[in-house]
Design a protein around this motif. Structure first.
Motif, PDB file in Angstrom:
ATOM      1  N   LYS A 156     -18.150 -41.389   8.221  1.00 50.73           N
ATOM      2  CA  LYS A 156     -18.831 -40.100   8.133  1.00 50.73           C
ATOM      3  C   LYS A 156     -17.992 -38.940   8.636  1.00 50.73           C
ATOM      4  O   LYS A 156     -17.995 -37.861   8.039  1.00 50.73           O
ATOM      5  CB  LYS A 156     -20.147 -40.155   8.920  1.00 50.73           C
ATOM      6  CG  LYS A 156     -21.160 -41.098   8.335  1.00 50.73           C
ATOM      7  CD  LYS A 156     -22.388 -41.236   9.201  1.00 50.73           C
ATOM      8  CE  LYS A 156     -23.250 -39.996   9.202  1.00 50.73           C
ATOM      9  NZ  LYS A 156     -24.566 -40.229   9.824  1.00 50.73           N
ATOM     10  N   HIS A 157     -17.287 -39.158   9.741  1.00 51.84           N
ATOM     11  CA  HIS A 157     -16.573 -38.043  10.364  1.00 51.84           C
ATOM     12  C   HIS A 157     -15.059 -38.175  10.299  1.00 51.84           C
ATOM     13  O   HIS A 157     -14.347 -37.190  10.477  1.00 51.84           O
ATOM     14  CB  HIS A 157     -17.033 -37.900  11.821  1.00 51.84           C
ATOM     15  CG  HIS A 157     -18.521 -37.728  11.954  1.00 51.84           C
ATOM     16  ND1 HIS A 157     -19.203 -36.696  11.357  1.00 51.84           N
ATOM     17  CD2 HIS A 157     -19.452 -38.471  12.599  1.00 51.84           C
ATOM     18  CE1 HIS A 157     -20.499 -36.802  11.638  1.00 51.84           C
ATOM     19  NE2 HIS A 157     -20.674 -37.874  12.381  1.00 51.84           N
ATOM     20  N   GLY A 158     -14.572 -39.384  10.053  1.00 48.61           N
ATOM     21  CA  GLY A 158     -13.135 -39.580   9.929  1.00 48.61           C
ATOM     22  C   GLY A 158     -12.658 -39.598   8.493  1.00 48.61           C
ATOM     23  O   GLY A 158     -11.461 -39.733   8.231  1.00 48.61           O
ATOM     24  N   ARG A 159     -13.600 -39.497   7.555  1.00 52.45           N
ATOM     25  CA  ARG A 159     -13.289 -39.471   6.112  1.00 52.45           C
ATOM     26  C   ARG A 159     -12.534 -40.724   5.667  1.00 52.45           C
ATOM     27  O   ARG A 159     -11.738 -40.667   4.733  1.00 52.45           O
ATOM     28  CB  ARG A 159     -12.512 -38.207   5.751  1.00 52.45           C
ATOM     29  CG  ARG A 159     -13.270 -36.927   6.043  1.00 52.45           C
ATOM     30  CD  ARG A 159     -12.462 -35.688   5.721  1.00 52.45           C
ATOM     31  NE  ARG A 159     -13.200 -34.480   6.032  1.00 52.45           N
ATOM     32  CZ  ARG A 159     -14.037 -33.866   5.201  1.00 52.45           C
ATOM     33  NH1 ARG A 159     -14.228 -34.374   3.998  1.00 52.45           N
ATOM     34  NH2 ARG A 159     -14.660 -32.771   5.555  1.00 52.45           N
ATOM     35  N   ARG A 193     -19.556 -29.390   3.140  1.00 52.99           N
ATOM     36  CA  ARG A 193     -18.706 -29.480   4.326  1.00 52.99           C
ATOM     37  C   ARG A 193     -17.967 -30.804   4.400  1.00 52.99           C
ATOM     38  O   ARG A 193     -16.775 -30.845   4.725  1.00 52.99           O
ATOM     39  CB  ARG A 193     -19.552 -29.280   5.594  1.00 52.99           C
ATOM     40  CG  ARG A 193     -20.060 -27.859   5.793  1.00 52.99           C
ATOM     41  CD  ARG A 193     -20.522 -27.651   7.231  1.00 52.99           C
ATOM     42  NE  ARG A 193     -21.624 -28.535   7.583  1.00 52.99           N
ATOM     43  CZ  ARG A 193     -22.912 -28.216   7.447  1.00 52.99           C
ATOM     44  NH1 ARG A 193     -23.252 -27.033   6.940  1.00 52.99           N
ATOM     45  NH2 ARG A 193     -23.854 -29.053   7.816  1.00 52.99           N
ATOM     46  N   ARG A 194     -18.664 -31.889   4.107  1.00 50.40           N
ATOM     47  CA  ARG A 194     -18.067 -33.222   4.253  1.00 50.40           C
ATOM     48  C   ARG A 194     -17.271 -33.633   3.026  1.00 50.40           C
ATOM     49  O   ARG A 194     -16.268 -34.335   3.121  1.00 50.40           O
ATOM     50  CB  ARG A 194     -19.159 -34.250   4.547  1.00 50.40           C
ATOM     51  CG  ARG A 194     -18.642 -35.646   4.798  1.00 50.40           C
ATOM     52  CD  ARG A 194     -19.769 -36.557   5.252  1.00 50.40           C
ATOM     53  NE  ARG A 194     -20.353 -36.087   6.508  1.00 50.40           N
ATOM     54  CZ  ARG A 194     -21.500 -36.525   7.019  1.00 50.40           C
ATOM     55  NH1 ARG A 194     -22.189 -37.435   6.363  1.00 50.40           N
ATOM     56  NH2 ARG A 194     -21.955 -36.049   8.156  1.00 50.40           N
ATOM     57  N   LEU A 232     -25.460 -39.619  15.538  1.00 49.75           N
ATOM     58  CA  LEU A 232     -24.535 -39.709  14.407  1.00 49.75           C
ATOM     59  C   LEU A 232     -24.885 -38.715  13.327  1.00 49.75           C
ATOM     60  O   LEU A 232     -24.083 -38.421  12.458  1.00 49.75           O
ATOM     61  CB  LEU A 232     -24.540 -41.138  13.828  1.00 49.75           C
ATOM     62  CG  LEU A 232     -23.860 -42.185  14.688  1.00 49.75           C
ATOM     63  CD1 LEU A 232     -24.079 -43.557  14.084  1.00 49.75           C
ATOM     64  CD2 LEU A 232     -22.383 -41.885  14.840  1.00 49.75           C
ATOM     65  N   GLY A 233     -26.119 -38.219  13.321  1.00 49.18           N
ATOM     66  CA  GLY A 233     -26.416 -37.118  12.415  1.00 49.18           C
ATOM     67  C   GLY A 233     -27.419 -37.456  11.343  1.00 49.18           C
ATOM     68  O   GLY A 233     -28.585 -37.679  11.615  1.00 49.18           O
ATOM     69  N   ASP A 234     -26.945 -37.504  10.083  1.00 43.47           N
ATOM     70  CA  ASP A 234     -27.869 -37.438   8.969  1.00 43.47           C
ATOM     71  C   ASP A 234     -28.161 -38.787   8.335  1.00 43.47           C
ATOM     72  O   ASP A 234     -28.508 -38.857   7.159  1.00 43.47           O
ATOM     73  CB  ASP A 234     -27.312 -36.485   7.921  1.00 43.47           C
ATOM     74  CG  ASP A 234     -25.836 -36.725   7.710  1.00 43.47           C
ATOM     75  OD1 ASP A 234     -25.087 -35.754   7.663  1.00 43.47           O
ATOM     76  OD2 ASP A 234     -25.420 -37.880   7.624  1.00 43.47           O
ATOM     77  N   GLY A 235     -28.059 -39.857   9.045  1.00 40.11           N
ATOM     78  CA  GLY A 235     -28.374 -41.150   8.469  1.00 40.11           C
ATOM     79  C   GLY A 235     -29.853 -41.451   8.585  1.00 40.11           C
ATOM     80  O   GLY A 235     -30.697 -40.566   8.663  1.00 40.11           O
ATOM     81  N   LEU A 236     -30.211 -42.705   8.585  1.00 40.06           N
ATOM     82  CA  LEU A 236     -31.594 -43.105   8.704  1.00 40.06           C
ATOM     83  C   LEU A 236     -32.032 -42.994  10.156  1.00 40.06           C
ATOM     84  O   LEU A 236     -32.126 -43.953  10.888  1.00 40.06           O
ATOM     85  CB  LEU A 236     -31.772 -44.547   8.206  1.00 40.06           C
ATOM     86  CG  LEU A 236     -31.662 -44.722   6.711  1.00 40.06           C
ATOM     87  CD1 LEU A 236     -31.680 -46.188   6.347  1.00 40.06           C
ATOM     88  CD2 LEU A 236     -32.807 -44.019   6.016  1.00 40.06           C
ATOM     89  N   ASP A 237     -32.302 -41.752  10.553  1.00 37.61           N
ATOM     90  CA  ASP A 237     -32.587 -41.517  11.961  1.00 37.61           C
ATOM     91  C   ASP A 237     -34.087 -41.515  12.241  1.00 37.61           C
ATOM     92  O   ASP A 237     -34.463 -41.268  13.346  1.00 37.61           O
ATOM     93  CB  ASP A 237     -31.952 -40.195  12.403  1.00 37.61           C
ATOM     94  CG  ASP A 237     -32.036 -39.147  11.348  1.00 37.61           C
ATOM     95  OD1 ASP A 237     -31.120 -38.342  11.242  1.00 37.61           O
ATOM     96  OD2 ASP A 237     -33.030 -39.137  10.613  1.00 37.61           O
TER      97      ASP A 237
END
Length: 253
Positions: free
Chosen positions: A96-99, A135-136, A248-253
Motif C-alpha cells: 500500500k505505501h511502498g508501492r 495519490r497512490r 493502515l488506512g483504507d482497507g477492511l477497517d
C-alpha cells in the motif's frame, strides 16, 4: 526444453530472490524465509461464522461470537488467510505505501487457497475513493483480486462498487464512530445492478479490523441484489492489534 532456464538462473544469481517480509535471500520468488514463515499464523481452525474470529474449540459450523450475536454483520462471513501480525503487516505496508505491487501476487496466491468453491461467485475489490487512487496510483485490493481471478478462474468485476465519499484514516476511532464515518460511502451504480441479482460476491481486500468497511460494502451490494457477500482478505486483526490494523488506512477497517 526450457530455453528461459539459463536466463532465470543468471537473473537469480545477480538478483537473488528475497523474503517477501524481511528481505533475506530465499530459494524462490514470492516466498518467505524460515523465521518469517514461522511467524505467520495461518487461520485454518474453528472460527466465528460471522466475523472469522478464531475459537479455541470447535463450536459448530454456524457458531457465532458474542459480538456477532449482539450485532450481526451485514456480510456473510470472513475468510482470512492469516492473523494480523508483524509479517502480515510488512506485506501490506510494502504493497500500500511502498508501492511494491509484487506483494499483491503473494497475497493473492494465499487468498486463492481459501476462496470458497463457488464457480459463479464474483470477485469485487473494496474500492478506493478517486482522490486516493490519484495519490497512490493503484487500488491494492484490485491488484490482489486480479491474482485471485487468474488463479481460480473466478470473474473479477471492478465496476460493481464505488466509494463515493472520501473518508479519513480510521485509526484510533471506536467501532461506532467508524461505522458513522463510513455511512453512505459505498454505492452500486444503477447500470451494475442487473449483474448482481442473486449472485454471490467475494469482497476482496487486505486487512479486516472492526468490519466497518466490510459492512458498508456488503450493505450496498445486498441492496443492489447480491444474494450473499463473503469477505476474502489477507489478514484478520485480533485483539490488541485492532488500532494497528485500522492505522493502515483504507482497507477492511
Amino acid at each position: 526444453m526450457n530455453f528461459a532456464a539459463p536466463f532465470r538462473f543468471a537473473l537469480d544469481f545477480a538478483l537473488p530472490p528475497r523474503c517477501a517480509s524481511c528481505g533475506a535471500i530465499v530459494a524462490g520468488q514470492g516466498s518467505f524465509c524460515v523465521p518469517c514463515w514461522s511467524r505467520l499464523d495461518f487461520l485454518a481452525g474453528p472460527a466465528c461464522a460471522g466475523c472469522g474470529l478464531p475459537f479455541e474449540q470447535d463450536q459448530g459450523e454456524d457458531a457465532r461470537c458474542a459480538a456477532c450475536l449482539a450485532q450481526p454483520p451485514r456480510h456473510d462471513g470472513v475468510r482470512a488467510a492469516v492473523a494480523y501480525g508483524e509479517v502480515a503487516r510488512a506485506l501490506v505496508l510494502k504493497l500500500k505505501h511502498g508501492r511494491r505491487i509484487g506483494m499483491a501476487r503473494i497475497i493473492g496466491a494465499h487468498l486463492s487457497r481459501i476462496a470458497p468453491a463457488e464457480p459463479k461467485a464474483l470477485l469485487v475489490p473494496v474500492p478506493l475513493h478517486r482522490w486516493r487512487i490519484w495519490r497512490r496510483g493503484f487500488n491494492q485490493s484490485a491488484l490482489v483480486a486480479q491474482e485471485v481471478a487468474r488463479r481460480t478462474g473466478l470473474e473479477l468485476r471492478t465496476d460493481l462498487l464505488e466509494r463515493r465519499k472520501a473518508t479519513p484514516m480510521l485509526g484510533g476511532l471506536g467501532r461506532l464512530v467508524r461505522a458513522r464515518t463510513l455511512r453512505g460511502a459505498f454505492a452500486v451504480p444503477s447500470e451494475a445492478r442487473p449483474v448482481l441479482q442473486g449472485r454471490s460476491v467475494l469482497l476482496v481486500d487486505d486487512v479486516y479490523t472492526s468490519g466497518a468497511t466490510a459492512n458498508g460494502c456488503a450493505a450496498a451490494l445486498k441492496r443492489a441484489g447480491a444474494a450473499q457477500v463473503v469477505v476474502l482478505c489477507w489478514a484478520r486483526v485480533l485483539g490488541s492489534h485492532v488500532d494497528d490494523g485500522a492505522a493502515l488506512g483504507d482497507g477492511l477497517d
